[in-house]
Design a protein around this motif. Structure first.
Motif, PDB file in Angstrom:
ATOM      1  N   ALA A  93      -6.410  -4.827  -0.073  1.00 15.14           N
ATOM      2  CA  ALA A  93      -7.505  -5.610   0.588  1.00 15.14           C
ATOM      3  C   ALA A  93      -7.374  -7.036   0.408  1.00 15.14           C
ATOM      4  O   ALA A  93      -7.496  -7.605   1.495  1.00 15.14           O
ATOM      5  N   MET A  94      -6.457  -7.542  -0.649  1.00 18.14           N
ATOM      6  CA  MET A  94      -6.304  -8.874  -0.711  1.00 18.14           C
ATOM      7  C   MET A  94      -5.176  -9.324   0.339  1.00 18.14           C
ATOM      8  O   MET A  94      -5.260 -10.320   0.848  1.00 18.14           O
ATOM      9  N   ALA A  95      -4.205  -8.501   0.521  1.00 24.55           N
ATOM     10  CA  ALA A  95      -3.376  -8.955   1.720  1.00 24.55           C
ATOM     11  C   ALA A  95      -3.966  -8.939   2.964  1.00 24.55           C
ATOM     12  O   ALA A  95      -3.501  -9.775   3.568  1.00 24.55           O
ATOM     13  N   ALA A  97      10.981  -3.781   8.136  1.00 19.87           N
ATOM     14  CA  ALA A  97      10.624  -2.670   8.977  1.00 19.87           C
ATOM     15  C   ALA A  97      10.971  -1.188   8.252  1.00 19.87           C
ATOM     16  O   ALA A  97      10.298  -0.408   8.301  1.00 19.87           O
ATOM     17  N   THR A  98      12.285  -1.163   7.852  1.00 16.98           N
ATOM     18  CA  THR A  98      12.649  -0.138   7.161  1.00 16.98           C
ATOM     19  C   THR A  98      12.017   0.249   5.955  1.00 16.98           C
ATOM     20  O   THR A  98      11.623   1.401   5.618  1.00 16.98           O
ATOM     21  N   ALA A  99      11.895  -0.942   5.012  1.00 14.74           N
ATOM     22  CA  ALA A  99      11.441  -0.745   3.766  1.00 14.74           C
ATOM     23  C   ALA A  99       9.901  -0.069   3.861  1.00 14.74           C
ATOM     24  O   ALA A  99       9.319   0.422   3.248  1.00 14.74           O
ATOM     25  N   ALA A 133       4.184  -8.326   6.383  1.00 16.04           N
ATOM     26  CA  ALA A 133       5.052  -7.611   5.532  1.00 16.04           C
ATOM     27  C   ALA A 133       4.310  -7.300   4.405  1.00 16.04           C
ATOM     28  O   ALA A 133       4.559  -5.927   4.037  1.00 16.04           O
ATOM     29  N   VAL A 134       3.746  -7.993   3.431  1.00 22.25           N
ATOM     30  CA  VAL A 134       3.142  -7.771   2.421  1.00 22.25           C
ATOM     31  C   VAL A 134       2.270  -6.525   2.424  1.00 22.25           C
ATOM     32  O   VAL A 134       2.328  -5.726   1.412  1.00 22.25           O
ATOM     33  N   LEU A 135       1.443  -6.604   3.494  1.00 21.96           N
ATOM     34  CA  LEU A 135       0.207  -5.496   3.566  1.00 21.96           C
ATOM     35  C   LEU A 135       1.195  -4.256   3.935  1.00 21.96           C
ATOM     36  O   LEU A 135       0.537  -3.259   3.343  1.00 21.96           O
ATOM     37  N   LEU A 136       2.153  -4.260   4.973  1.00 18.11           N
ATOM     38  CA  LEU A 136       2.618  -3.091   5.182  1.00 18.11           C
ATOM     39  C   LEU A 136       3.476  -2.214   4.094  1.00 18.11           C
ATOM     40  O   LEU A 136       3.419  -1.040   3.959  1.00 18.11           O
ATOM     41  N   LEU A 137       4.245  -3.238   3.313  1.00 17.66           N
ATOM     42  CA  LEU A 137       4.934  -2.836   2.092  1.00 17.66           C
ATOM     43  C   LEU A 137       3.982  -2.036   0.900  1.00 17.66           C
ATOM     44  O   LEU A 137       4.190  -1.145   0.478  1.00 17.66           O
TER      45      LEU A 137
END
Length: 318
Positions: free
Chosen positions: A139-141, A114-116, A169-173
């Motif tokens: 798009a893949m995420a 959440a922080t990252a 998490a991958v998408l948000l990062l």
């Protein structure tokens, strides 16, 4: 998508609470805009609302006008719109747009992620458009997250939930750390500006004086002025005042508090001082703004009938 309105009076902008549909893991939901149109009436979508969960939206075709915290945005294929909890938003005409909507509660992420991913950054852009270097990965995420959400039952439930959290998490990062279009990663905001920005978020109801923030942070007023102009393109005083105006608009639109009560909450000495401040910065009185954003007289009596949630079901008022 299921939701409950915390305030069901037609005078209010509903505060929408997340509730997972039956048979799906709590905290995350992925749907197409076609599904959204089938579940929710056009009139319900057109009304402003204040969700307590995140909305991520991207289009595959068409375009969509969306209002977030009283500013309008046009979303087109390839762009991403991110509405954070507490922001007031309003859907535009969905008839000619197709895409994917991802809803999630912040507590589905571990604190480090959440922080990252800067999920609670109130100053993050509402709309971002990944450049060529990022668009395919983003798009893949999103596609992988959508596929996993619709694959309930193919893994043990705990593993399915863990997979959803990791894929989200991958998408948000990816979205939070887009690379620049030409020169690599975008520069991080100046530390002085970030400290000032965060201090304003914590203390804007207590003081609107640049000098107070300078003393609080150990900078000169001139240093804050330079940092804020560089980081936000605004003077430090304008930055503070805009944050106060945004909160005033949210309270006028969403709450049943009187202008006098809002004035007191925002730290004004008198209601007339608040009214003068608001008029100078918006061109409207607080009551005129409230009437305009609600589309009805602010003094109307609340309905005793229950509200309707975004899934069209009768809500429980809390």
């Amino acid at each position: 998508m299921m939701a409950k309105n915390r305030h069901a009076s037609p005078r209010d902008i509903p505060e929408i609470l997340f509730a997972a549909p039956a048979g799906t893991p709590a905290g995350i939901e992925v749907m197409s805009l076609a599904e959204l149109r089938r579940r929710v009436s056009e009139d319900a979508l057109a009304r402003p609302r204040r969700p307590d969960f995140h909305h991520l939206l991207t289009l595959t075709s068409g375009d969509l006008r969306h209002v977030v915290d009283f500013d309008g945005y046009t979303l087109r294929p390839g762009s991403w719109l991110w509405v954070r909890p507490g922001q007031v938003h309003q859907w535009g005409d969905l008839a000619h747009a197709e895409g994917t909507l991802i809803l999630f509660q912040q507590d589905v992420l571990d604190p480090a992620t959440a922080t990252a991913a800067r999920v609670d950054d109130p100053h993050a852009p509402v709309v971002t458009t990944p450049g060529a270097a990022d668009a395919e990965a983003v798009a893949m995420a999103a596609d992988h997250l959508s596929h996993e959400f619709r694959s309930l039952g193919r893994l043990p439930l705990d593993m399915h939930i863990a997979a959803l959290r990791h894929l989200l998490a991958v998408l948000l990062l990816r979205l939070a750390h887009l690379t620049g279009p030409v020169d690599g990663p975008a520069p991080e905001p100046d530390e002085t500006y970030v400290r000032f920005r965060d201090a304003v978020e914590r203390h804007f109801t207590a003081t609107r004086r640049v000098e107070d923030y300078a003393q609080m942070l150990g900078y000169s007023g001139r240093t804050l002025a330079r940092a804020t102009l560089s980081g936000a393109g605004l003077s430090a005083k304008e930055f503070i005042d805009r944050r106060v105006v945004l909160e005033a608009k949210r309270l006028l639109a969403h709450s049943d508090e009187s202008a006098a009560q809002i004035s007191d909450r925002l730290g004004f000495v008198t209601p007339s001082q608040f009214s003068k401040f608001f008029i100078q910065r918006t061109g409207r009185t607080p009551i005129d703004f409230r009437i305009g954003v609600r589309g009805r007289a602010a003094g109307a009596e609340p309905s005793t009938a229950p509200g309707r949630g975004v899934d069209g079901r009768t809500d429980q008022n809390g």
